[in-house]
Structure formats: structure tokens, C-alpha cells
Design a protein around this motif. Structure first.
Motif, PDB file in Angstrom:
ATOM      1  N   ASP A 160       0.821  -1.206   0.000  1.00  0.00           N
ATOM      2  CA  ASP A 160       0.000   0.000   0.000  1.00  0.00           C
ATOM      3  C   ASP A 160       0.859   1.261   0.000  1.00  0.00           C
ATOM      4  O   ASP A 160       0.444   2.311   0.493  1.00  0.00           O
ATOM      5  CB  ASP A 160      -0.910   0.004   1.235  1.00  0.00           C
ATOM      6  CG  ASP A 160      -2.260   0.648   0.953  1.00  0.00           C
ATOM      7  OD1 ASP A 160      -2.528   0.943  -0.218  1.00  0.00           O
ATOM      8  OD2 ASP A 160      -3.030   0.859   1.906  1.00  0.00           O
ATOM      9  N   ARG A 163      -0.643   4.399  -1.684  1.00  0.00           N
ATOM     10  CA  ARG A 163      -1.633   5.044  -0.826  1.00  0.00           C
ATOM     11  C   ARG A 163      -0.937   5.885   0.234  1.00  0.00           C
ATOM     12  O   ARG A 163      -1.384   6.976   0.585  1.00  0.00           O
ATOM     13  CB  ARG A 163      -2.485   3.961  -0.175  1.00  0.00           C
ATOM     14  CG  ARG A 163      -3.459   4.443   0.877  1.00  0.00           C
ATOM     15  CD  ARG A 163      -4.666   5.068   0.254  1.00  0.00           C
ATOM     16  NE  ARG A 163      -5.745   5.228   1.227  1.00  0.00           N
ATOM     17  CZ  ARG A 163      -6.701   6.107   1.126  1.00  0.00           C
ATOM     18  NH1 ARG A 163      -6.756   6.920   0.084  1.00  0.00           N
ATOM     19  NH2 ARG A 163      -7.651   6.190   2.031  1.00  0.00           N
ATOM     20  N   GLU A 166       0.260   9.185  -1.220  1.00  0.00           N
ATOM     21  CA  GLU A 166      -0.860  10.106  -1.364  1.00  0.00           C
ATOM     22  C   GLU A 166      -1.188  10.759  -0.023  1.00  0.00           C
ATOM     23  O   GLU A 166      -1.520  11.949   0.036  1.00  0.00           O
ATOM     24  CB  GLU A 166      -2.081   9.356  -1.888  1.00  0.00           C
ATOM     25  CG  GLU A 166      -1.943   8.861  -3.324  1.00  0.00           C
ATOM     26  CD  GLU A 166      -3.125   7.994  -3.745  1.00  0.00           C
ATOM     27  OE1 GLU A 166      -3.987   7.721  -2.886  1.00  0.00           O
ATOM     28  OE2 GLU A 166      -3.177   7.604  -4.924  1.00  0.00           O
TER      29      GLU A 166
END
Length: 605
Positions: A160, A163, A166
Motif C-alpha cells: 500500500d 496510498r 498520497e
């Protein structure tokens, strides 16, 4: 400045804020205002300083006259005379009460953070971990000593990372971020956390560190997923009920027409085709009943089942539909016992295992089915909840695929767990297998080795009548009518026509109606002639339930046979004020004639 007896000989003006007028302190005991709990320790430091000539740093508390406490940090040094002897001790002190209170507050806050249920950590801007509370230790498995100094994105993230990047961008732009992240623990388990990030700035307003608070929501997400899937299954069940009703309407004319055609056909080849058509439509009806059982959670009726027949049908299906790269082998005990259960559900169990075996061999292989008899002792039966010791039929399905890892062998039976790619499986197959077998008093076990395939063994209790002997039942005599007029009410034209043809062939007169409104009109016109009504439950304009109530108001003693594409219909019930009997679509000509005859029996013909 203090002499060797501990008396003050000089106090700087800064002492005024703590002890009052410095001039009045001259000659007073320098230890008098020190807190009783610290006094003896500071006296010892004083004596050691005089003895060694080496000053020491010490912290202690002043207990003031008003009862307040002040924290003091003091650095001692000695003054010597011309002969090198110590004459005085000089103490340079500062009030550190503010700092000590701040440190105490930090300790209290740290203790609270350690008591928090959430995992809390602080990282620098490069995501190097600076703080790691006890809940973080409990959640992730790494101790604070192991985690501090590590990079969070390397320690906690596996797949991840995008993610996470971000989140960093959003944090810089908005000073905070909140969202869900997939992380890993020290043991390699994947967890889902609800994460809140806050950007911490230094005194000059520059980003200094990141406060991260994570809440484990893994179980909640699992429950949510199961809830949404359960809702989806409920919706599928509702849809299945509607589809099943429509399918039954399609199958009903075929099922009634086949016997009529068989009586008119003499060619052996044509009769075989009709027999095949009859078997297919009955299998279709069984599948529809299975759909309805699934949709309504109804357990099917248990009857004597000879597994050999199910396995023969299964073999045919595998050979006709599975890829040619999969070889089929079987080994069936010629004295295989019978069991009691729902043949359609047992067939579903075996087909499910065969499909799983097929999917485990995408490049081809060998699918083997073996069936035999065995007995389980009390000890062996206790290993499986709800299973009683005794005689069992054992059916094994084996493949030559990649095998099942040991850590997944129990998980494969959990609802919604699947190792198949998205869209290739629901994770309900093996859970359904276990559920069906549990309802039959049996169980399933699995053996597997990596690289050597897997074998699933189904255990079903043997029936008391272990050998299902073939018996030739005396043909049932089909009842016939004696010119009675029957009102057939159904919105399906095909069912109307085949029901009319069947009833007229067996001595009845028939009048049709397309819906409830038309049925009431027809009955009022011919009420002296109509002896019974065959009433469908689901129709436009006026359904079966409303039609039934209206007919009962006109003719309370009218003989009515209820018909539905569903096993149970809330609008039509058998009993006072309801119908005399109930028939489920699809039905055979014999079913229709037998039920109708039972309804008419009390009438004098």
C-alpha cells in the motif's frame, strides 16, 4: 556562598524571589528551606564536596513558608585559602520548577498515550519512528526498542505504498490526513487501520514531525464485507424466487406434455428422446427447487439415496463439460451403501468438489473419485461436532494440482474465503459443502501436500436400509374424471392449454380464465356447472389470494386446488377459508389428476 558549617555567608539578589531579602539570609542554615525528603541527601553532597574539593551538580526542592514547592538545580564548587584548604562552598542555583512541571506533564501524557487503545507513533519528516506507544507494540508486534529508528514506510507497508505517498502529499498540503491503510504486523499478518495523521511544526513554523494515530478496524471491515455480501445474497435470493416462479411456469407445460406425447409415439428412438426430455425437465425442476431452498433457507426433504447413481451422473457431467486435458478416474465399491438425504444437495456437494478440483489443475491433470464404506468409532466421531459413531459412506475427490498450504486448510471452509482470482469465486462453495453435510449428519475432511494435489473426503451416515434394492413398483392408477367441469385460472397460455388437454383427455370438461377478474366473471356465469377451480397464485390485475377470497364470498364450499411456482405462497393456504389442496409447479399430469381427484373426492359423482 556557604561556610563549612553550612551557614550562608552570601546570597545573591536573585534569591529574593525564592527566600526573601538576601541580607536577612546571612548566617542562616542553608539547609533549612530544603524539603525534608531531600535535605539529608544534599547534606551528604555538601560534605562530599568539602572532603573531595570537587563540586557536584544536584537537584532538590525548596519547601517555602507558604507550603509551596520550588525545584532547584544547583552546581557546587569550593573556595580555598592560600594554603589550598577548602574554606567555603559556592552554590550556583537556578529555579527549574517550570521545566520540572513540563517534564512531569510530558510523563503523564506519555503514560496516557501508553494507556490509549489506539496505536500511536511519532515520526520525523523522513518517516523515521521517534515514538512508539504500548498499543502500537500490541497491534504490530514490534517493541518500542525495535521500532524506534526504523522507517515507517519500510516497517509497516507491503503493497500500500502508493496510498501512503498520497497521504504524505495530502498531509503537507492540508496539515492533516485521515483514511484507511493496509499494513503488516511483525508476524506478517495483513491488517486494516483507520489512520489519522497530524503535521507538527517547530517554533518557527516549519514541519518538524508527524503524529500518527492508528485504530485497528480489520475485524470491523470483515464484518462489513460479510454484511454487504449477506445483503447481496438476500437480494439474489429475492431475485431467485422470481426467476424460479417464471422457470416453473416454463417447465410445467413440458412436464405435463411429455407423458401425453409418449402415449402417442411408437418409434423406440422417439420414445428415448422423450425419456431424455423427461429426465432433463425433472432435473430442471430439481434445480429450481434447489434455488428456492437456497433463497428461503429451506432444508430439502431427506429420502433414501444411492450414491452410485449420483456418481454415475457426475461422471457423465465431468466427461461432457470438463476440459479434455483433465483425465477422469473412478473407483466405486460394488457394495456401496445407501444414505438418507437430499439427492440434489448431495449432488451439489460432489459437483462443487469436482469443479474445485478442475480449477486446481488449469494445465490439466487427473481427477479421481473413489467411494466406499467405513465405520467411525466414538473417538473418531467426537473429532467432528454433531457427528455420531456408526457406519458411513465415504466419497473422495482428488486432484493432481498444486496442493493447499497448511495455513489455509481450515480457512478454505470459512464463508467468503477464496483463493481464486477476483470474479472467479465467491468463497461460498466449501462453506456450503460443510453446511450441507452438517445438515446430513456428516462432515468433510481434506488432505493435501504442496505439489501433490489435494483430496476431499465426504462422510455421509449410511442408511439403516444400507442396500437400496431395485423394486418394481406397481404402476399407479391415474384417476379419471366423469364429465365434471373444472375452471382453470392461469395467466400463462401454455399452462392453460396443456392443463386443458390433460384434463379433457382424462374425462373432465374445462373452462379457462386468464386472471382473477375474468375467473370471477366466468364462475358467476357457470357456477351451477363448475365443480372445482384450479387457481394459480401469481397473476396480473387480481392475484390468487384476492381471487380466492372473492370466490369464498360467492361460494364458501367451492372446491379449489391452489397452484404456485413457489413452494410456499403467503396468499394461498390450505385449510378453512383457503384451498383444499396445493400443487407446486412444475407438476406432471399424474400430479394434477391425483390432486384434483383428492379435492373432488367428497363430491358425489
Amino acid at each position: 556562598m556557604v561556610n563549612l558549617q553550612g551557614k550562608r555567608v552570601y546570597s545573591s539578589p536573585s534569591y529574593r524571589a525564592l527566600l526573601g531579602d538576601p541580607e536577612k539570609l546571612f548566617g542562616t542554615d542553608a539547609f533549612q528551606e530544603i524539603h525534608p525528603e531531600d535535605r539529608e541527601r544534599i547534606r551528604r553532597v555538601f560534605r562530599e564536596t568539602i572532603a573531595t574539593g570537587v563540586g557536584q551538580r544536584a537537584e532538590f526542592r525548596f519547601l517555602l513558608k507558604d507550603g509551596s514547592v520550588r525545584y532547584v538545580e544547583s552546581q557546587g564548587s569550593v573556595m580555598r585559602d592560600n594554603f589550598g584548604r577548602v574554606t567555603n562552598v559556592i552554590s550556583v542555583s537556578r529555579d527549574v520548577t517550570g521545566r520540572k512541571k513540563a517534564e512531569e506533564q510530558i510523563r503523564e501524557q506519555a503514560a496516557l498515550l501508553d494507556k490509549a487503545q489506539d496505536a500511536i507513533c511519532v515520526t520525523d519528516m523522513e518517516q523515521r519512528i521517534l515514538y512508539w506507544n504500548r498499543s502500537a507494540e500490541a497491534l504490530y508486534g514490534w517493541t518500542a526498542a525495535e521500532a524506534i529508528g526504523q522507517y515507517g514506510h519500510e516497517l509497516l507497508f507491503r503493497n500500500d505504498s502508493l496510498r501512503q505517498m498520497e497521504a504524505i502529499k495530502s498531509l503537507i498540503a492540508k496539515r492533516e490526513w485521515k483514511g484507511e491503510l493496509r499494513q503488516v504486523t511483525k508476524g506478517g499478518a495483513e491488517i486494516i487501520v483507520e489512520s489519522r495523521w497530524t503535521l507538527v511544526h517547530d517554533g518557527e513554523g516549519h514541519p518538524k514531525s508527524i503524529l500518527v494515530i492508528n485504530t485497528d478496524i480489520t475485524e470491523r471491515k470483515k464484518l462489513e464485507t460479510q454484511f454487504f455480501r449477506s445483503q447481496r445474497l438476500e437480494n439474489i435470493g429475492m431475485l431467485a424466487s422470481g426467476i424460479a416462479h417464471d422457470l416453473n411456469n416454463v417447465l410445467a407445460p413440458i412436464m405435463m406434455a411429455v407423458p401425453m406425447l409418449r402415449d402417442r409415439v411408437t418409434n423406440p428412438t422417439d420414445r428415448k428422446l422423450l425419456d431424455m426430455l423427461d429426465r432433463s425437465v425433472r432435473r430442471g425442476a430439481d434445480l429450481v427447487r434447489q434455488i428456492l431452498s437456497f433463497a428461503r433457507g429451506v432444508e430439502g426433504e431427506h429420502k433414501l439415496v444411492q450414491p452410485r447413481h449420483l456418481l454415475a451422473d457426475l461422471e457423465k457431467m465431468v466427461l461432457e463439460t470438463f476440459p479434455k486435458s483433465i483425465q477422469f478416474q473412478k473407483k466405486i465399491d460394488p457394495e456401496l451403501w445407501s444414505t438418507r438425504g437430499n439427492a440434489t444437495q448431495i449432488h451439489q456437494v460432489l459437483l462443487n468438489l469436482c469443479v474445485n478440483a478442475r480449477d486446481a489443475m488449469p494445465g490439466g491433470g487427473t481427477l479421481s473419485v473413489a467411494a466406499g464404506n467405513c465405520s467411525l468409532s466414538e473417538t473418531e466421531a467426537r473429532a467432528h461436532a454433531g457427528v455420531k459413531a456408526g457406519s458411513f459412506v465415504v466419497i473422495g475427490v482428488s486432484d493432481t494440482g498444486a496442493g493447499i498450504p497448511p495455513d489455509l486448510r481450515e480457512k478454505i471452509f470459512e464463508p467468503f474465503f477464496t483463493t481464486k482470482a477476483p470474479g472467479k469465486g465467491t468463497g461460498l462453495g466449501l462453506a456450503g459443502v460443510r453446511g450441507i453435510l452438517k445438515n446430513h449428519g456428516g462432515f468433510v475432511d481434506v488432505e493435501s501436500e504442496i505439489g501433490s494435489g489435494a483430496t476431499f473426503r465426504v462422510f455421509l451416515p449410511a442408511a439403516e436400509e444400507r442396500f437400496a434394492r431395485s423394486t418394481f413398483a406397481k404402476p399407479v392408477e391415474i384417476p379419471v374424471g366423469h364429465g365434471e367441469m373444472i375452471l382453470v385460472v392461469d395467466d400463462e397460455e401454455a399452462i392453460q392449454q396443456i392443463a386443458r388437454a390433460t384434463l379433457e383427455n382424462f374425462g373432465y370438461r374445462v373452462i379457462n380464465a386468464n386472471n382473477g377478474v375474468e375467473a370471477l366473471s366466468v364462475y358467476k356465469q357457470h357456477k351451477e356447472e363448475i365443480k372445482a377451480v384450479v387457481l394459480d397464485s401469481m397473476m396480473p390485475f387480481m392475484d390468487g389470494g384476492a381471487t380466492l377470497r372473492a370466490l369464498r364470498e360467492i361460494a364458501p364450499d367451492l372446491k379449489i386446488l391452489g397452484v404456485s411456482g413457489l413452494n410456499v405462497d403467503e396468499g394461498i393456504s390450505v385449510g378453512p377459508g383457503g384451498v383444499q389442496a396445493f400443487l407446486t409447479k412444475p407438476y406432471t399430469a399424474q400430479d394434477l389428476l391425483t390432486k384434483l381427484d383428492s379435492v373432488l373426492q367428497p363430491l358425489t359423482r
